[in-house]
Write a protein that holds these residues in place. Structure first.
Motif, PDB file in Angstrom:
ATOM      1  N   TRP A 161       0.795  -1.217   0.000  1.00 45.71           N
ATOM      2  CA  TRP A 161       0.000   0.000   0.000  1.00 45.71           C
ATOM      3  C   TRP A 161       0.832   1.274   0.000  1.00 45.71           C
ATOM      4  O   TRP A 161       0.288   2.363  -0.215  1.00 45.71           O
ATOM      5  CB  TRP A 161      -0.891   0.051   1.267  1.00 45.71           C
ATOM      6  N   SER A 162       2.093   1.156   0.306  1.00 44.30           N
ATOM      7  CA  SER A 162       2.847   2.382   0.584  1.00 44.30           C
ATOM      8  C   SER A 162       4.316   2.235   0.212  1.00 44.30           C
ATOM      9  O   SER A 162       4.812   1.127   0.007  1.00 44.30           O
ATOM     10  CB  SER A 162       2.762   2.704   2.084  1.00 44.30           C
ATOM     11  N   THR A 163       4.966   3.397   0.147  1.00 50.70           N
ATOM     12  CA  THR A 163       6.426   3.396   0.050  1.00 50.70           C
ATOM     13  C   THR A 163       6.987   3.208   1.460  1.00 50.70           C
ATOM     14  O   THR A 163       6.636   3.951   2.382  1.00 50.70           O
ATOM     15  CB  THR A 163       6.938   4.721  -0.542  1.00 50.70           C
ATOM     16  N   MET A 164       7.842   2.215   1.597  1.00 52.26           N
ATOM     17  CA  MET A 164       8.425   1.891   2.898  1.00 52.26           C
ATOM     18  C   MET A 164       9.819   2.514   2.968  1.00 52.26           C
ATOM     19  O   MET A 164      10.674   2.208   2.127  1.00 52.26           O
ATOM     20  CB  MET A 164       8.514   0.370   3.078  1.00 52.26           C
ATOM     21  N   TYR A 165      10.012   3.388   3.943  1.00 51.61           N
ATOM     22  CA  TYR A 165      11.303   4.057   4.117  1.00 51.61           C
ATOM     23  C   TYR A 165      12.065   3.377   5.260  1.00 51.61           C
ATOM     24  O   TYR A 165      11.511   3.176   6.346  1.00 51.61           O
ATOM     25  CB  TYR A 165      11.107   5.535   4.429  1.00 51.61           C
ATOM     26  N   GLY A 166      13.315   3.040   4.981  1.00 53.27           N
ATOM     27  CA  GLY A 166      14.103   2.345   5.996  1.00 53.27           C
ATOM     28  C   GLY A 166      15.532   2.824   6.054  1.00 53.27           C
ATOM     29  O   GLY A 166      15.977   3.659   5.254  1.00 53.27           O
ATOM     30  N   LEU A 167      16.225   2.298   7.035  1.00 47.77           N
ATOM     31  CA  LEU A 167      17.655   2.565   7.222  1.00 47.77           C
ATOM     32  C   LEU A 167      18.348   1.228   7.413  1.00 47.77           C
ATOM     33  O   LEU A 167      17.932   0.427   8.263  1.00 47.77           O
ATOM     34  CB  LEU A 167      17.873   3.445   8.458  1.00 47.77           C
ATOM     35  N   LEU A 168      19.376   0.976   6.619  1.00 49.56           N
ATOM     36  CA  LEU A 168      20.104  -0.283   6.689  1.00 49.56           C
ATOM     37  C   LEU A 168      21.525  -0.005   7.185  1.00 49.56           C
ATOM     38  O   LEU A 168      22.271   0.738   6.550  1.00 49.56           O
ATOM     39  CB  LEU A 168      20.149  -0.934   5.302  1.00 49.56           C
ATOM     40  N   ALA A 169      21.850  -0.594   8.319  1.00 45.34           N
ATOM     41  CA  ALA A 169      23.200  -0.425   8.867  1.00 45.34           C
ATOM     42  C   ALA A 169      24.036  -1.637   8.487  1.00 45.34           C
ATOM     43  O   ALA A 169      23.641  -2.783   8.722  1.00 45.34           O
ATOM     44  CB  ALA A 169      23.135  -0.289  10.387  1.00 45.34           C
ATOM     45  N   LEU A 170      25.187  -1.378   7.868  1.00 41.91           N
ATOM     46  CA  LEU A 170      26.079  -2.449   7.429  1.00 41.91           C
ATOM     47  C   LEU A 170      27.410  -2.366   8.162  1.00 41.91           C
ATOM     48  O   LEU A 170      27.865  -1.286   8.558  1.00 41.91           O
ATOM     49  CB  LEU A 170      26.329  -2.338   5.917  1.00 41.91           C
ATOM     50  N   GLU A 171      28.031  -3.538   8.293  1.00 41.28           N
ATOM     51  CA  GLU A 171      29.372  -3.585   8.847  1.00 41.28           C
ATOM     52  C   GLU A 171      30.353  -2.990   7.822  1.00 41.28           C
ATOM     53  O   GLU A 171      30.001  -2.759   6.666  1.00 41.28           O
ATOM     54  CB  GLU A 171      29.743  -5.048   9.158  1.00 41.28           C
ATOM     55  N   PRO A 172      31.600  -2.767   8.216  1.00 42.93           N
ATOM     56  CA  PRO A 172      32.568  -2.141   7.288  1.00 42.93           C
ATOM     57  C   PRO A 172      32.805  -2.937   6.010  1.00 42.93           C
ATOM     58  O   PRO A 172      33.308  -2.366   5.036  1.00 42.93           O
ATOM     59  CB  PRO A 172      33.854  -2.071   8.132  1.00 42.93           C
ATOM     60  N   ASP A 173      32.424  -4.226   5.996  1.00 40.39           N
ATOM     61  CA  ASP A 173      32.615  -5.009   4.774  1.00 40.39           C
ATOM     62  C   ASP A 173      31.595  -4.659   3.690  1.00 40.39           C
ATOM     63  O   ASP A 173      31.702  -5.130   2.551  1.00 40.39           O
ATOM     64  CB  ASP A 173      32.569  -6.513   5.075  1.00 40.39           C
ATOM     65  N   GLY A 174      30.592  -3.849   4.031  1.00 39.13           N
ATOM     66  CA  GLY A 174      29.607  -3.442   3.042  1.00 39.13           C
ATOM     67  C   GLY A 174      28.638  -4.547   2.651  1.00 39.13           C
ATOM     68  O   GLY A 174      27.868  -4.381   1.692  1.00 39.13           O
ATOM     69  N   ARG A 175      28.634  -5.640   3.380  1.00 38.36           N
ATOM     70  CA  ARG A 175      27.756  -6.767   3.048  1.00 38.36           C
ATOM     71  C   ARG A 175      26.930  -7.259   4.233  1.00 38.36           C
ATOM     72  O   ARG A 175      25.805  -7.714   4.063  1.00 38.36           O
ATOM     73  CB  ARG A 175      28.604  -7.953   2.547  1.00 38.36           C
ATOM     74  N   THR A 176      27.486  -7.178   5.417  1.00 36.63           N
ATOM     75  CA  THR A 176      26.860  -7.783   6.589  1.00 36.63           C
ATOM     76  C   THR A 176      25.957  -6.794   7.304  1.00 36.63           C
ATOM     77  O   THR A 176      26.375  -5.663   7.601  1.00 36.63           O
ATOM     78  CB  THR A 176      27.941  -8.286   7.575  1.00 36.63           C
ATOM     79  N   VAL A 177      24.719  -7.238   7.569  1.00 34.77           N
ATOM     80  CA  VAL A 177      23.743  -6.362   8.218  1.00 34.77           C
ATOM     81  C   VAL A 177      24.057  -6.230   9.706  1.00 34.77           C
ATOM     82  O   VAL A 177      24.215  -7.231  10.409  1.00 34.77           O
ATOM     83  CB  VAL A 177      22.312  -6.907   8.046  1.00 34.77           C
ATOM     84  N   ARG A 178      24.151  -4.991  10.149  1.00 34.50           N
ATOM     85  CA  ARG A 178      24.286  -4.715  11.587  1.00 34.50           C
ATOM     86  C   ARG A 178      22.912  -4.498  12.192  1.00 34.50           C
ATOM     87  O   ARG A 178      22.612  -4.970  13.275  1.00 34.50           O
ATOM     88  CB  ARG A 178      25.167  -3.490  11.801  1.00 34.50           C
TER      89      ARG A 178
END
Length: 275
Positions: A161-178
């Motif tokens: 129904w909507s645009t979902m706005y989020g924030l994704l925190a990654l480790e320094p490797d640029g791949r792993t989700v913090r």
């Protein structure tokens, strides 16, 4: 002769107010005047309170950024804590930082609709179903001295129904989700709206959004992640009863981690050449 008598006699603009209260013309005139007065009061309040509203919105976003960065505690001075982050703008095509616009003057949502700053996406490119995106995007970096210690990337895309706005925190490797946060969405309460549930968001921690080559691999899995799956490092349980919202989350993460999103920038991060 009274003023009302004078107005009535002269047929002036206020003559109607001298009519008996039961006269329909006076009732209409009073209603019109009251509407005009109320409109002026509401307009003045909206204009006067707008700076305060914008400041509160800015503080709310900064609080969310600090949360996913693992830096927020109740009672913190948000502005002081936020100043510890290295906030930059990134040219998404090149992956380089840019000072084309002062960071404080940049608004991601407005930029996506600005003909000079926005890029129109083709159907094939528009995995996140956002039609346009800004050519530059903010990133929020955590530093340990000169060393990169993590990053927070704004992400968004359409769900049911909507645009979902989020924030994704990654480790320094640029791949792993913090950590992850979906702080602004209007999906179905109790179903797709669970995208904002902190318990579900916590299941993202440690997952990979891309493989070692940088190809986006993250996905939500309908029915739950199979513990024996060969791709378990990229997988998170989908939202129960919310297939389209779950698909939207998968697609928006893949979009922003790919070539049309932060892909070129993350490639520089993984190579250690982001600065």
């Amino acid at each position: 002769m009274s003023d009302s008598d004078t107005n009535n006699a002269a047929g002036g603009p206020f003559a109607v107010f001298a009519l008996p209260n039961s006269d329909p013309r006076k009732v209409v005139a009073v209603a019109v005047v009251m509407c005009l007065v109320c409109s002026l009061i509401v307009s003045a309040a909206a204009v006067g309170l707008r700076p305060m509203q914008e400041r509160n919105e800015s503080l709310a976003l900064k609080r969310e950024i600090l949360k996913v960065a693992g830096l927020f505690q109740a009672g913190d001075d948000i502005e002081a804590k936020f100043a510890n982050l290295d906030a930059r703008l990134v040219d998404l095509e090149s992956g380089n930082y840019t000072d084309q616009i002062a960071f404080g003057d940049f608004d991601m949502r407005k930029a996506a609709n600005d003909p000079e700053l926005a890029l129109s996406l083709t159907g094939e490119q528009d995995l996140a179903r956002i039609r346009t995106r800004s050519k530059i995007m903010p990133v929020y970096l955590l530093r340990d001295g000169d060393k990169l210690d993590g990053m927070i990337l704004p992400i968004y895309g359409y769900g049911l129904w909507s645009t979902m706005y989020g924030l994704l925190a990654l480790e320094p490797d640029g791949r792993t989700v913090r950590d992850v946060s979906f702080y602004d969405q209007q999906e179905t309460a109790g179903l797709g709206g669970e995208v904002a549930n902190p318990k579900w968001q916590a299941t993202w921690t440690g997952k990979q959004v891309a493989d070692e080559s940088g190809k986006p691999r993250f996905e939500l899995v309908k029915g739950g992640v199979n513990p024996s799956s060969a791709n378990i490092e990229y997988q998170v349980d989908s939202l129960s009863g919310a297939t389209l919202t779950s698909n939207g989350v998968t697609n928006l993460v893949r979009f922003w981690m790919g070539d049309m999103g932060y892909g070129p920038y993350l490639d520089r991060v993984r190579k250690g050449t982001e600065d």
